[in-house]
Motif scaffolding. Structure first.
Motif, PDB file in Angstrom:
ATOM      1  N   PRO A  66       0.971  -0.896   0.562  1.00  0.00           N
ATOM      2  CA  PRO A  66       0.069   0.649   0.413  1.00  0.00           C
ATOM      3  C   PRO A  66       0.758   1.297   0.107  1.00  0.00           C
ATOM      4  O   PRO A  66       2.267   1.354   0.261  1.00  0.00           O
ATOM      5  N   VAL A  67       0.424   2.163  -0.454  1.00  0.00           N
ATOM      6  CA  VAL A  67       0.932   3.516  -0.656  1.00  0.00           C
ATOM      7  C   VAL A  67       0.243   3.737   0.630  1.00  0.00           C
ATOM      8  O   VAL A  67      -1.285   5.625  -0.060  1.00  0.00           O
ATOM      9  N   ALA A  68       0.168   4.314   1.362  1.00  0.00           N
ATOM     10  CA  ALA A  68      -0.868   4.183   2.718  1.00  0.00           C
ATOM     11  C   ALA A  68      -1.109   5.982   2.513  1.00  0.00           C
ATOM     12  O   ALA A  68      -2.228   6.157   3.337  1.00  0.00           O
ATOM     13  N   GLY A  69      -0.105   7.242   2.128  1.00  0.00           N
ATOM     14  CA  GLY A  69      -0.042   8.295   2.528  1.00  0.00           C
ATOM     15  C   GLY A  69       0.570   9.031   4.466  1.00  0.00           C
ATOM     16  O   GLY A  69       1.028   8.339   3.771  1.00  0.00           O
ATOM     17  N   PRO A  70      -0.529   9.551   5.172  1.00  0.00           N
ATOM     18  CA  PRO A  70      -1.396  10.668   4.880  1.00  0.00           C
ATOM     19  C   PRO A  70      -0.899  11.503   3.546  1.00  0.00           C
ATOM     20  O   PRO A  70       0.196  11.448   2.868  1.00  0.00           O
ATOM     21  N   TRP A  71      -2.360  11.844   2.392  1.00  0.00           N
ATOM     22  CA  TRP A  71      -2.709  12.673   1.278  1.00  0.00           C
ATOM     23  C   TRP A  71      -2.555  14.294   1.417  1.00  0.00           C
ATOM     24  O   TRP A  71      -4.069  14.677   2.771  1.00  0.00           O
ATOM     25  N   ALA A  72      -2.073  14.599   1.030  1.00  0.00           N
ATOM     26  CA  ALA A  72      -2.224  17.012   1.280  1.00  0.00           C
ATOM     27  C   ALA A  72      -3.210  16.733  -0.264  1.00  0.00           C
ATOM     28  O   ALA A  72      -3.028  16.296  -1.283  1.00  0.00           O
ATOM     29  N   VAL A  73      -4.527  17.970  -0.236  1.00  0.00           N
ATOM     30  CA  VAL A  73      -5.187  17.090  -1.338  1.00  0.00           C
ATOM     31  C   VAL A  73      -5.671  18.794  -1.505  1.00  0.00           C
ATOM     32  O   VAL A  73      -5.864  19.631  -0.387  1.00  0.00           O
ATOM     33  N   ARG A  74      -4.994  19.736  -2.830  1.00  0.00           N
ATOM     34  CA  ARG A  74      -5.436  21.269  -3.375  1.00  0.00           C
ATOM     35  C   ARG A  74      -6.028  20.762  -4.006  1.00  0.00           C
ATOM     36  O   ARG A  74      -5.660  20.494  -5.272  1.00  0.00           O
ATOM     37  N   PHE A  75      -7.317  21.666  -4.070  1.00  0.00           N
ATOM     38  CA  PHE A  75      -8.383  21.374  -5.468  1.00  0.00           C
ATOM     39  C   PHE A  75      -7.876  23.413  -6.124  1.00  0.00           C
ATOM     40  O   PHE A  75      -7.603  24.080  -5.794  1.00  0.00           O
ATOM     41  N   VAL A  76      -7.478  22.829  -7.497  1.00  0.00           N
ATOM     42  CA  VAL A  76      -6.408  23.050  -8.644  1.00  0.00           C
ATOM     43  C   VAL A  76      -7.574  24.421  -9.119  1.00  0.00           C
ATOM     44  O   VAL A  76      -7.110  25.570  -9.393  1.00  0.00           O
ATOM     45  N   ALA A  77      -8.076  23.723  -9.768  1.00  0.00           N
ATOM     46  CA  ALA A  77      -9.528  24.223 -11.232  1.00  0.00           C
ATOM     47  C   ALA A  77     -10.369  23.983 -10.929  1.00  0.00           C
ATOM     48  O   ALA A  77     -10.706  22.606 -10.427  1.00  0.00           O
ATOM     49  N   GLY A  78     -12.152  24.560 -11.229  1.00  0.00           N
ATOM     50  CA  GLY A  78     -13.162  24.329 -11.711  1.00  0.00           C
ATOM     51  C   GLY A  78     -14.069  24.959 -10.518  1.00  0.00           C
ATOM     52  O   GLY A  78     -13.323  26.254 -10.015  1.00  0.00           O
ATOM     53  N   GLY A  79     -15.513  24.731 -10.408  1.00  0.00           N
ATOM     54  CA  GLY A  79     -16.428  25.382  -9.406  1.00  0.00           C
ATOM     55  C   GLY A  79     -17.282  25.496  -9.394  1.00  0.00           C
ATOM     56  O   GLY A  79     -17.542  23.832  -8.632  1.00  0.00           O
ATOM     57  N   PRO A  80     -18.304  25.666  -8.029  1.00  0.00           N
ATOM     58  CA  PRO A  80     -18.567  26.976  -8.745  1.00  0.00           C
ATOM     59  C   PRO A  80     -17.253  28.014  -7.001  1.00  0.00           C
ATOM     60  O   PRO A  80     -17.384  28.762  -8.038  1.00  0.00           O
ATOM     61  N   THR A  81     -16.540  27.363  -6.515  1.00  0.00           N
ATOM     62  CA  THR A  81     -15.431  28.335  -6.151  1.00  0.00           C
ATOM     63  C   THR A  81     -14.828  26.977  -5.822  1.00  0.00           C
ATOM     64  O   THR A  81     -15.011  25.431  -5.701  1.00  0.00           O
ATOM     65  N   LEU A  82     -13.380  27.067  -5.297  1.00  0.00           N
ATOM     66  CA  LEU A  82     -12.856  25.900  -4.498  1.00  0.00           C
ATOM     67  C   LEU A  82     -12.494  25.610  -3.645  1.00  0.00           C
ATOM     68  O   LEU A  82     -12.237  26.320  -2.391  1.00  0.00           O
ATOM     69  N   PRO A  83     -12.922  24.430  -3.143  1.00  0.00           N
ATOM     70  CA  PRO A  83     -13.179  24.220  -1.780  1.00  0.00           C
ATOM     71  C   PRO A  83     -12.072  24.093  -1.010  1.00  0.00           C
ATOM     72  O   PRO A  83     -10.649  24.331  -1.771  1.00  0.00           O
ATOM     73  N   ALA A  84     -11.316  24.659   0.821  1.00  0.00           N
ATOM     74  CA  ALA A  84     -10.515  24.768   0.987  1.00  0.00           C
ATOM     75  C   ALA A  84      -9.252  22.710   0.994  1.00  0.00           C
ATOM     76  O   ALA A  84      -9.498  22.155   1.098  1.00  0.00           O
ATOM     77  N   PRO A  85      -8.116  23.691   0.998  1.00  0.00           N
ATOM     78  CA  PRO A  85      -6.883  22.271   0.826  1.00  0.00           C
ATOM     79  C   PRO A  85      -7.153  21.443   2.343  1.00  0.00           C
ATOM     80  O   PRO A  85      -7.820  21.977   3.126  1.00  0.00           O
ATOM     81  N   LEU A  86      -6.945  20.525   2.473  1.00  0.00           N
ATOM     82  CA  LEU A  86      -7.485  19.895   3.109  1.00  0.00           C
ATOM     83  C   LEU A  86      -6.117  18.288   3.290  1.00  0.00           C
ATOM     84  O   LEU A  86      -5.297  18.062   2.663  1.00  0.00           O
ATOM     85  N   GLN A  87      -5.853  17.250   5.025  1.00  0.00           N
ATOM     86  CA  GLN A  87      -5.625  16.633   5.178  1.00  0.00           C
ATOM     87  C   GLN A  87      -6.120  15.502   4.967  1.00  0.00           C
ATOM     88  O   GLN A  87      -6.860  14.896   5.924  1.00  0.00           O
ATOM     89  N   ALA A  88      -5.608  14.339   3.939  1.00  0.00           N
ATOM     90  CA  ALA A  88      -6.919  12.780   4.176  1.00  0.00           C
ATOM     91  C   ALA A  88      -6.320  12.072   4.891  1.00  0.00           C
ATOM     92  O   ALA A  88      -4.895  10.994   3.942  1.00  0.00           O
ATOM     93  N   PRO A  89      -6.120  11.470   5.931  1.00  0.00           N
ATOM     94  CA  PRO A  89      -4.954  10.278   6.209  1.00  0.00           C
ATOM     95  C   PRO A  89      -5.562   9.081   5.419  1.00  0.00           C
ATOM     96  O   PRO A  89      -4.968   7.962   5.737  1.00  0.00           O
ATOM     97  N   GLN A  90      -6.818   9.518   4.938  1.00  0.00           N
ATOM     98  CA  GLN A  90      -7.269   7.632   3.919  1.00  0.00           C
ATOM     99  C   GLN A  90      -8.252   8.279   2.791  1.00  0.00           C
ATOM    100  O   GLN A  90      -8.853   9.478   3.470  1.00  0.00           O
ATOM    101  N   LEU A  91      -8.158   7.992   1.539  1.00  0.00           N
ATOM    102  CA  LEU A  91      -8.831   7.870   0.907  1.00  0.00           C
ATOM    103  C   LEU A  91     -10.355   8.072   0.976  1.00  0.00           C
ATOM    104  O   LEU A  91     -11.038   7.178   1.703  1.00  0.00           O
TER     105      LEU A  91
END
Length: 464
Positions: free
Chosen positions: A290-315
């Motif tokens: 497994p590539v277990a993470g944790p994962w940094a998630v950053r929304f870079v394009a799209g809409g209606p608005t970009l959700p805030a960046p987050l850390q995901a211990p699990q996908l």
């Protein structure tokens, strides 16, 4: 740039069967449609015997093309086969339990049999002609043609020898085709479907795995082949495939296809071997890690608005991780993590992203690995591209379903098309105005869902 003549030659079908479309049986059915459209089995022929026959042919590996009455009357017998007005060659023509048929069509079928072509009739013979104009004369002529055919019992049906050819009658389509010398593509028994085209030196097969399991096997071909090139449309890789002659006679090519995967196989009948790099077949050499993470998630394009960046211990779906903003979002998010190089020797690794909603672009240690659109999300990573500590970045883009549903719930107009009312095919998608709405759609899973794994693999030739 190929010439037009070469392009036409490449596009010539290599199917064996012409499947007659019983147009007049469709005309005579009562219905509620004021203006019937004929654009495939679904519209016009659904429920007629030709529907079941066409599905059976696909399932059993017989390639076919539909043919109309006008086209039948232009077909010529060539040797023991058929040639259409467009120059395509076929082995036989099959009439799928048609009830009525124009006199001219039946006359031409009998002439084709007389000239040497096998004509197959599934089930019962047509009983008469359509229409009322000059009916008595046409019906009498039709019946004279039917009666004069000297049908005799044979295993599975009847056979009428006529001139150089014959008319075969029986309920079992596969048996009729076998009696006409038509070979099926038995690769369908392994969950594959194929389209086949004739080329100057052999055949081109388009293979797709419609099953739920991977196919890693020697696949028999119904055509002769001494060598073959394999083209992967997802990666653009053109390589030499492994080919062998089976003990039963047919040539076999080794393929590896994930569920939903496809490839082009270009075979050559000549003894000269194909040139180029050999296909690198992968074999698991250990357990998935497994590539277990944790994962940094950053929304870079799209809409209606970009959700805030987050850390995901699990996908999980970003519709869950990013709350209400994630449920409305359509666009791209960048997932990043680091992982240590797996222990133990291996030629390379199969990077499997698991579930993805819906496409993924993968980068490893600053190197572009590829873009994946599914349904399997896998890439080969050579061991030489791994470091002691590795930076994995995956850009995932979803479709517009969640965004459209959010806009409909908010009453925001998005159907900005000229003079178009979008009717709802399903009742649950029908709004108060009778038109389409997605307001009741639940959120569709989006983003990197995983699990992400690395599996050590050995690279080389196929098993013998």
């Amino acid at each position: 740039m190929p010439t037009r003549r070469a392009a036409r030659a490449f596009c010539q079908p290599a199917n064996d069967v012409l499947l007659y479309l019983p147009q007049y049986d469709a005309y005579q059915r009562p219905g509620k449609v004021l203006l019937q459209h004929f654009d495939g089995i679904e519209h016009g022929f659904k429920g007629l015997p030709v529907e079941a026959t066409s599905e059976l042919l696909l399932k059993q590996g017989f390639g076919y093309d539909f043919i109309s009455d006008k086209q039948v009357q232009q077909v010529q017998a060539v040797g023991a086969g058929l040639r259409t007005s467009g120059g395509a060659q076929y082995r036989t023509i099959l009439v799928p339990n048609a009830r009525t048929m124009p006199l001219e069509t039946w006359q031409h079928l009998v002439q084709l049999a007389q000239a040497g072509a096998p004509v197959l009739v599934q089930g019962a013979r047509p009983t008469g002609v359509p229409g009322l104009g000059d009916l008595a004369r046409r019906q009498a002529a039709f019946q004279r043609l039917v009666v004069q055919l000297p049908f005799k019992p044979v295993p599975g049906g009847q056979r009428a020898a006529w001139g150089k050819g014959a008319v075969l009658l029986g309920p079992d389509v596969a048996q009729l085709l076998a009696q006409a010398g038509v070979r099926r593509e038995v690769l369908v028994d392994q969950g594959l479907r194929c389209e086949r085209r004739r080329t100057a030196g052999g055949y081109t097969y388009f293979l797709v795995n419609w099953g739920e399991q991977p196919v890693q096997a020697w696949v028999p071909l119904a055509t002769a082949a001494r060598s073959a090139n394999l083209y992967d449309p997802m990666t653009g890789q053109l390589v030499v495939a492994a080919v062998r002659q089976s003990a039963q006679g047919p040539a076999e090519v080794y393929v590896q296809l994930t569920p939903g995967g496809s490839c082009l196989i270009d075979t050559q009948e000549a003894a000269a071997p194909a040139t180029g790099a050999a296909y690198a077949y992968y074999r698991p050499a250990g357990a998935a890690q497994p590539v277990a993470g944790p994962w940094a998630v950053r929304f870079v394009a799209g809409g209606p608005t970009l959700p805030a960046p987050l850390q995901a211990p699990q996908l999980d779906s970003w519709t869950q991780l990013a709350g209400e903003a994630g449920q409305k979002f359509a666009g791209t998010a960048l997932y990043s993590t680091t992982f240590a190089a797996p222990g133990g020797p291996a030629a390379g690794y199969l990077l499997d992203l698991g579930r993805v909603g819906q496409s993924a672009r993968v980068q490893l240690n600053g190197r572009e690995l590829g873009t994946l659109i599914g349904p399997a999300y896998q890439l080969y990573v050579p061991a030489s591209q791994l470091q002691a500590r590795n930076d994995l970045r995956i850009s995932v883009s979803n479709g517009m379903a969640n965004r459209v549903a959010a806009m409909d719930r908010a009453g925001q107009e998005w159907k900005t098309f000229y003079n178009v009312n979008m009717a709802a095919k399903r009742q649950e998608n029908r709004g108060a105005d009778g038109l389409f709405t997605a307001a009741h759609w639940p959120p569709v899973a989006a983003g990197l869902l995983g699990p992400v794994t690395l599996t050590p693999v050995a690279v080389g030739g196929p098993p013998l």
